[in-house]
Design an enzyme around this catalytic site. Structure first.
Site, mmCIF file in Angstrom:
data_model
loop_
_atom_site.group_PDB
_atom_site.id
_atom_site.type_symbol
_atom_site.label_atom_id
_atom_site.label_comp_id
_atom_site.label_asym_id
_atom_site.label_seq_id
_atom_site.Cartn_x
_atom_site.Cartn_y
_atom_site.Cartn_z
ATOM 1 N N ASN A 254 57.111 67.541 56.567
ATOM 2 C CA ASN A 254 57.830 68.699 56.064
ATOM 3 C C ASN A 254 57.446 68.831 54.583
ATOM 4 O OD1 ASN A 254 59.659 70.595 55.205
ATOM 5 N ND2 ASN A 254 61.453 69.561 56.059
ATOM 6 N N HIS B 3 66.268 77.881 60.887
ATOM 7 C CA HIS B 3 66.872 76.670 61.480
ATOM 8 C C HIS B 3 66.607 76.603 62.984
ATOM 9 C CE1 HIS B 3 70.042 76.893 58.050
ATOM 10 N NE2 HIS B 3 69.164 75.956 57.749
ATOM 11 N N ARG C 180 74.009 80.296 48.228
ATOM 12 C CA ARG C 180 73.485 81.609 48.652
ATOM 13 C C ARG C 180 74.624 82.527 49.089
ATOM 14 N NH1 ARG C 180 69.204 79.246 52.833
ATOM 15 N NH2 ARG C 180 68.745 77.413 51.582
#
Ligand code: ADP
Length: 396
Positions: free
Chosen positions: A7, A179, A240
């Site tokens: 990742n 996700h 956010r």
């Protein structure tokens, strides 16, 4: 198969070697501050953490260093890299090009680059990881697993925004959702736990971490999700904003004389529960502040729980019912308080959770009462395992 899951962030690299047969993580690590002289690696083997300070100035040097550790006698899991079967790369945005995980070819790399304008912070980082591996281990098969791919089954009327259609045609402005590997993993896992075919279940998964999204899964497919064109949409998150009246953006830009970078910074880094509470982006701090009587902290949590509950209600409509609600990620797995506050608001659907069963952190278990009309589960997510499994599936 033994698969290295990578990742890659713009200045970081997370990795795990997973044995797909036993589903076990053999080793994992996190390289931070890549590109800076004080770059360092934390490598975890058999529960022990080892820290290495090595100034990797780019991803290639960092991955080369990680490969040395993976094959070293003291810290490794392989005698030689021959024992490594493949690499699975996490890629955030597959746009409409990638509806599934794919074997990486030059054409695929080109496609990921073409989608970079949709995820300017994320896709270029994934490319750095992929290109470094192509140089270091050119003969290993590599697979790209996209966060967006799982949501490519969402029907058109749910992914089109009500703005001029030409922006969809010109720039691909639509809902993509994120996700995906987490939503896929958790829905598959809860079906196993219930002992039913996933095709016979309507599942709502709440991935509640620093980034958060809700997903409706019917017949094992994503049919709705809360994040949009980017991971800024949907429910409020740590910092956010989630969904807003769009005119708030231009209103604030005018009032505060903000440029594009400033308003993006406000919406991404200064909003969410942090913005409302003015306490922290971490739910533990906000819960503590609320308990001590901080009104804004309580308000932030109230806004958050209400929005999550409303999304769950909306997705019950999207699927014509719901059999099971799952909670995952940092808050979903670890906050009995948030799970309880959300489920309380779903009483009208017959949701009932057992306070004692709910009083747990990070455990996979059912928390609803036998009377509850909808089952409620905690399922710790495992995106790396999902990436390893997807890599194996593509290669087989
Ligand atoms: P990311 O999106 O970065 O992967 P995580 O899924 O790891 O985020 O979630 C991290 C968040 O989980 C923390 O910022 C914190 O708000 C929340 N969290 C972790 N542990 C707890 C806890 N015990 N109680 C409440 N919230 C928690």
């Amino acid at each position: 198969m033994k698969i290295l899951v990578l990742n890659s962030g713009s200045s970081s690299l997370k990795y795990q070697v997973i044995d797909t047969k036993t589903e076990e993580t053999l080793v994992q690590g996190y390289y931070e501050r890549i590109g800076q002289p004080n770059a360092f690696l934390t490598h975890k083997l058999n529960g022990e953490k080892h820290k290495f300070e090595y100034p990797a100035m780019n991803h290639e040097t960092a991955i080369q260093f990680v490969m040395e550790k993976l094959t070293s006698e003291e810290y490794g899991v392989f005698k030689t890299l021959d024992e490594l079967d493949a690499v699975g790369h996490r890629v955030v945005h597959g746009g409409e090009t990638f509806k599934d995980a794919v074997l990486i070819t030059d054409e695929v790399v080109k496609g990921i680059k073409e989608n970079a304008s949709l995820a300017p912070l994320h896709n270029p980082a994934a490319i750095l990881g992929i290109e470094a591996c192509q140089k270091i281990i050119p003969n290993k098969p590599m697979v790209a697993v996209f966060d967006t791919a799982f949501h490519q089954t969402i029907p058109e009327e749910r992914y089109i925004y009500s703005i001029p259609y030409e922006y969809y045609k010109k720039y691909g402005v639509r809902k993509y959702g994120f996700h995906g590997t987490s939503h896929q993993y958790v829905s598959g896992r809860v079906a196993e736990l219930i002992g039913k075919d996933i095709k016979d279940l309507k599942i709502i998964n709440c991935h509640l971490g620093q980034g958060a999204s809700i997903c409706a899964i019917k017949d094992g497919k994503s049919v709705e999700t809360s994040m949009g064109l980017t991971p800024l949409g949907g429910i409020p998150m740590g910092t956010r904003s989630g969904d807003l009246d769009p005119s708030i953006v231009t209103f604030l830009m005018k009032k505060e004389n903000l440029d594009i970078a400033s308003i993006e910074n406000i919406l991404n880094k200064q909003s969410g529960v942090y913005g409302i509470s003015e306490v922290s982006n971490d739910f533990r701090d906000i819960e503590n502040a609320a308990l001590e009587g901080n009104k804004q902290a309580k308000l932030a949590l109230d806004v958050y729980h209400y929005d999550v509950a409303c999304y769950i209600a909306k997705y019950a409509v999207a699927m014509g019912g719901v059999d099971v609600i799952t909670f995952t990620a940092g808050i979903g797995e670890n906050s009995p308080f948030s799970r309880n506050e959300i489920c309380k608001q779903l009483k009208c659907f017959g949701v009932e959770i057992d306070e004692e069963l709910n009083n747990v952190r990070g455990k996979e278990r059912e928390i609803s009462t036998p009377n509850s009309k909808i089952k409620v589960f905690i399922v710790p997510t495992n995106e790396e395992l999902m990436i390893a499994k997807e890599t194996e599936r593509v290669l087989k």
